[in-house]
Write a protein that holds these residues in place. Structure first.
Motif, mmCIF file in Angstrom:
data_model
loop_
_atom_site.group_PDB
_atom_site.id
_atom_site.type_symbol
_atom_site.label_atom_id
_atom_site.label_comp_id
_atom_site.label_asym_id
_atom_site.label_seq_id
_atom_site.Cartn_x
_atom_site.Cartn_y
_atom_site.Cartn_z
ATOM 1 N N LEU A 125 0.826 -1.483 0.301
ATOM 2 C CA LEU A 125 0.249 -0.145 0.370
ATOM 3 C C LEU A 125 0.836 1.056 0.042
ATOM 4 O O LEU A 125 0.250 2.625 -0.350
ATOM 5 C CB LEU A 125 -0.983 -0.018 1.597
ATOM 6 C CG LEU A 125 -2.193 1.414 1.391
ATOM 7 C CD1 LEU A 125 -2.681 1.432 0.012
ATOM 8 C CD2 LEU A 125 -2.802 1.040 2.317
ATOM 9 N N SER A 158 -8.806 0.939 1.147
ATOM 10 C CA SER A 158 -7.526 0.489 1.244
ATOM 11 C C SER A 158 -6.797 -1.023 1.438
ATOM 12 O O SER A 158 -6.891 -1.387 0.952
ATOM 13 C CB SER A 158 -6.634 1.516 0.663
ATOM 14 O OG SER A 158 -6.805 2.591 -0.040
ATOM 15 N N GLN A 183 -9.028 5.664 -5.884
ATOM 16 C CA GLN A 183 -7.747 5.011 -5.211
ATOM 17 C C GLN A 183 -6.929 4.377 -5.580
ATOM 18 O O GLN A 183 -6.497 3.784 -6.557
ATOM 19 C CB GLN A 183 -8.778 3.885 -4.503
ATOM 20 C CG GLN A 183 -9.746 3.671 -3.882
ATOM 21 C CD GLN A 183 -9.893 4.334 -2.296
ATOM 22 O OE1 GLN A 183 -10.743 5.774 -1.908
ATOM 23 N NE2 GLN A 183 -9.331 3.351 -1.755
ATOM 24 N N GLU A 214 -4.685 1.738 -4.600
ATOM 25 C CA GLU A 214 -4.629 0.309 -5.068
ATOM 26 C C GLU A 214 -5.317 0.361 -6.052
ATOM 27 O O GLU A 214 -4.833 -1.759 -6.834
ATOM 28 C CB GLU A 214 -5.720 -0.763 -3.796
ATOM 29 C CG GLU A 214 -6.798 -0.756 -4.316
ATOM 30 C CD GLU A 214 -7.516 1.016 -3.278
ATOM 31 O OE1 GLU A 214 -8.635 0.582 -3.359
ATOM 32 O OE2 GLU A 214 -6.876 1.581 -2.821
#
Length: 210
Positions: free
Chosen positions: A89, A110, A168, A170
């Motif tokens: 992450l 996430s 996001q 991710e």
């Protein structure tokens, strides 16, 4: 030509058989999808050979294709540890930030999504995955920039409610897995995340830009 068409038809039927049997383990599902990919690839190769032989005026025997060495199937993981999730992450956030300058994403989201997506990374690749992700982002930087410029924060076609992944970090990992193991990713996503249309829409954005 008829023979080549028959092989192509068989290839199309196999390619559609991507539904892993209900109740299967992750490892079985990985093997199932890997087998589908292997069979369709081989049938495509056979069809190409048949087509070439049919259209050549003086056909010659096709060159012998050496059999590839046996490969060990990648090992699936049942769960990804928190430390690995945080490492990936952090890398995804750095990459996403450098591409978009955006920091208003939902980190809790996430941390819910990434452990699922990382199940589509084999056990053998987990340790080196951050380096793999960084290399992917460097190679595909222009493509990623275009994706977020169109659908990400402030993009021309921005719609966070329609496809939240574009906002996001991710999503960088999702893009990498879509290029490497799309069916495996689709399997783990649909098993654990109640947002199938989100991944389908994002896949279309990434592959076709629309």
């Amino acid at each position: 030509m008829i023979e080549a068409g028959g092989v192509e038809g068989a290839q199309a039927e196999v390619a559609e058989d991507t539904q892993v049997p209900a109740g299967s383990t992750d490892e079985f599902g990985e093997g199932w999808l890997g087998a589908v990919q292997a069979v369709t690839s081989r049938l495509t190769h056979i069809a190409d050979l048949r087509q070439a032989r049919a259209t050549t005026a003086a056909p010659e025997p096709p060159p012998a294709v050496p059999s590839p060495p046996p490969r060990r199937s990648p090992m699936a993981v049942d769960a990804v540890g928190e430390e690995q999730v945080h490492r990936v992450l952090e890398a995804a956030e750095r990459i996403f930030g450098s591409l978009t300058g955006y920091t208003g994403y939902d980190r809790d989201l996430s941390e819910e999504i990434l452990p699922v997506v990382l199940k589509a990374v084999s056990a053998e690749q987990q340790d080196g995955y951050v380096r793999q992700l960084e290399a992917f982002a460097e190679t595909n930087r222009e493509r990623l920039v275009q994706l977020y410029a169109q659908y990400g924060p402030g993009g021309r076609f921005e719609d966070r409610d329609l496809c939240y992944l574009t906002h996001q970090p991710e999503s960088v990992v999702v893009c990498e897995r879509l290029d490497v193991v799309p069916m495996w990713l689709d399997g783990v996503w649909n098993d654990e995340i109640d947002a199938e249309l989100t991944l389908e829409r994002f896949t279309t954005y990434w592959r076709f830009g629309r």
